[in-house]
Design a protein around this motif. Structure first.
Motif, PDB file in Angstrom:
ATOM      1  N   LYS A  71       0.830  -1.207   0.000  1.00 23.56           N
ATOM      2  CA  LYS A  71       0.000   0.000   0.000  1.00 23.56           C
ATOM      3  C   LYS A  71       0.862   1.253   0.000  1.00 23.56           C
ATOM      4  N   GLY A  72       1.921   1.227   0.802  1.00 21.09           N
ATOM      5  CA  GLY A  72       2.819   2.380   0.832  1.00 21.09           C
ATOM      6  C   GLY A  72       3.528   2.592  -0.488  1.00 21.09           C
ATOM      7  N   LEU A  73       3.882   1.488  -1.163  1.00 20.53           N
ATOM      8  CA  LEU A  73       4.559   1.589  -2.456  1.00 20.53           C
ATOM      9  C   LEU A  73       3.660   2.232  -3.505  1.00 20.53           C
ATOM     10  N   ALA A  74       2.342   2.119  -3.318  1.00 25.32           N
ATOM     11  CA  ALA A  74       1.390   2.646  -4.300  1.00 25.32           C
ATOM     12  C   ALA A  74       1.047   4.105  -4.071  1.00 25.32           C
ATOM     13  N   TYR A  75       1.474   4.687  -2.950  1.00 25.22           N
ATOM     14  CA  TYR A  75       1.165   6.091  -2.688  1.00 25.22           C
ATOM     15  C   TYR A  75       1.881   6.994  -3.686  1.00 25.22           C
ATOM     16  N   THR A  76       1.209   8.046  -4.100  1.00 29.10           N
ATOM     17  CA  THR A  76       1.818   8.979  -5.049  1.00 29.10           C
ATOM     18  C   THR A  76       2.831   9.895  -4.367  1.00 29.10           C
ATOM     19  N   ASP A  77       2.613  10.174  -3.079  1.00 31.93           N
ATOM     20  CA  ASP A  77       3.574  11.008  -2.339  1.00 31.93           C
ATOM     21  C   ASP A  77       4.533  10.093  -1.566  1.00 31.93           C
ATOM     22  N   TYR A  78       5.249   9.278  -2.302  1.00 30.52           N
ATOM     23  CA  TYR A  78       6.112   8.253  -1.699  1.00 30.52           C
ATOM     24  C   TYR A  78       7.224   8.891  -0.869  1.00 30.52           C
ATOM     25  N   ARG A  79       7.449   8.304   0.307  1.00 30.16           N
ATOM     26  CA  ARG A  79       8.526   8.760   1.186  1.00 30.16           C
ATOM     27  C   ARG A  79       9.538   7.627   1.346  1.00 30.16           C
ATOM     28  N   ALA A  80      10.764   7.875   0.933  1.00 32.71           N
ATOM     29  CA  ALA A  80      11.814   6.853   1.005  1.00 32.71           C
ATOM     30  C   ALA A  80      11.995   6.394   2.449  1.00 32.71           C
ATOM     31  N   GLY A  81      12.064   5.073   2.622  1.00 35.19           N
ATOM     32  CA  GLY A  81      12.283   4.504   3.942  1.00 35.19           C
ATOM     33  C   GLY A  81      11.032   4.404   4.793  1.00 35.19           C
ATOM     34  N   PHE A  82       9.863   4.640   4.174  1.00 33.89           N
ATOM     35  CA  PHE A  82       8.614   4.603   4.925  1.00 33.89           C
ATOM     36  C   PHE A  82       8.372   3.203   5.498  1.00 33.89           C
ATOM     37  N   GLY A  83       7.508   3.128   6.470  1.00 31.83           N
ATOM     38  CA  GLY A  83       6.990   1.848   6.946  1.00 31.83           C
ATOM     39  C   GLY A  83       7.999   0.919   7.577  1.00 31.83           C
ATOM     40  N   LYS A  84       9.009   1.455   8.256  1.00 31.51           N
ATOM     41  CA  LYS A  84      10.033   0.596   8.849  1.00 31.51           C
ATOM     42  C   LYS A  84       9.425  -0.401   9.838  1.00 31.51           C
TER      43      LYS A  84
END
Length: 320
Positions: free
Chosen positions: A56-69
């Motif tokens: 789900k995080g990978l599909a976000y348009t406002d992607y934040r590197a390193g999200f969802g640790k």
């Protein structure tokens, strides 16, 4: 009330409480608790749940590197425990989990974020990755294309999305979808469901604050639908869960009907904490007899669409 009626009512109450207790005991016995799985089926559910949160995080348009640790760490723990228990690493869900982790690493590298420790951990997992995890880019079907599809193509063309256009959804199309979904079968054709269309942005925001699965994209939802079922439409104790069954069937039909109207959808869980449910009930002034089935976030499709692959394993079936 006569003594006989009182006794019958009392006995029935004991029986209902007993059935509820038995179900609760069975649920506690077989459901998986976070971080503690006792069977392959529980590991399958837990691992799938964690890798899907990463998708789900990978599909976000406002992607934040390193999200969802935190989600990544939880997935790694479950996969390590699964392997240490000697379970098969050639299973579809395990290979898909590896695929999601690989896509996560590559996506972060594209954004200039390198996690060497994670790369090392994933490289030492046994088994082979498939290519079923990650994101899917697609072009939504228009009305003419939808009308020309057979059911198989129609079903395969629907995707849950978490990014919407800023153009409001035509309320007439929503009403048309709700009318079409009324064809859903129900126990004795009682049709005990109800839909609320939440379009007021303040109300919508407050409701979503009490829902557990819209973080990162909830602000893009144009309108929110709430599907409930009314317990006043059921009578036998054996129908204790029928409201959820009928309501769930209706909700899926409603999602397909919205797709027929070319409206983007994202189903959102109605499994709330006690306080969240109290808050939602107060905000929307729900009848006490109504049970919450689920929410459906809707909006028009954006120009460029991407979503989770959400790949499906082979169906479990048995011919007797």
């Amino acid at each position: 009330m006569s003594i006989k009626s009182f006794i019958n009512s009392f006995v029935k109450g004991i029986r209902i409480r007993g059935e509820y207790k038995k179900y609760l005991e069975k649920y506690n016995k077989y459901s998986f608790k976070s971080g503690y799985c006792k069977s392959k089926e529980q590991y399958e559910a837990s691992i799938t749940r964690w890798y899907h949160t990463i998708e789900k995080g990978l599909a976000y348009t406002d992607y934040r590197a390193g999200f969802g640790k935190g989600n990544v760490d939880a997935l790694l723990i479950e996969m390590k425990n699964y392997v240490s228990q000697g379970y098969d690493t050639d299973t579809y869900f395990y290979k898909t989990a590896l695929s999601v982790l690989h896509h996560y690493i590559l996506k972060n590298e594209e954004y200039g974020y390198m996690n060497k420790e994670l790369v090392d951990i994933v490289s030492h997992f046994p088994g082979e990755s498939n290519d079923e995890g990650g994101i899917l880019k697609f072009t939504p079907a228009n009305k003419e294309q939808i009308n020309s599809m057979d059911y198989q193509k129609f079903a395969k063309s629907r995707h849950s999305i978490r990014h919407f256009s800023c153009i409001p959804v035509d309320i007439k199309k929503v009403k048309n979808a709700i009318k079409l979904a009324q064809l859903t079968p129900s126990a004795c054709n009682r049709q005990g469901w109800r839909v609320r269309i939440i379009s007021d942005k303040v109300v919508l925001k407050n409701v979503l604050l009490n829902q557990n699965g819209n973080r990162g994209f909830g602000k893009e939802i144009d309108k929110l639908l709430l599907v409930t079922a009314d317990l006043r439409y059921f009578n036998y104790e054996r129908e204790m869960f029928q409201a959820y069954i009928d309501g769930g069937m209706y909700a899926m039909n409603l999602i397909n009907s919205l797709h027929y109207e070319c409206i983007g959808t994202i189903p959102l869980s109605g499994s709330l904490t006690e306080q969240q449910e109290i808050n939602v009930r107060n905000i929307l002034k729900l009848e006490d007899s109504e049970i919450i089935v689920l929410f459906i976030g809707i909006g028009n499709y954006p120009e460029n669409c991407q979503t989770t692959k959400s790949s499906r394993h082979q169906p479990k079936m048995e011919i007797i």
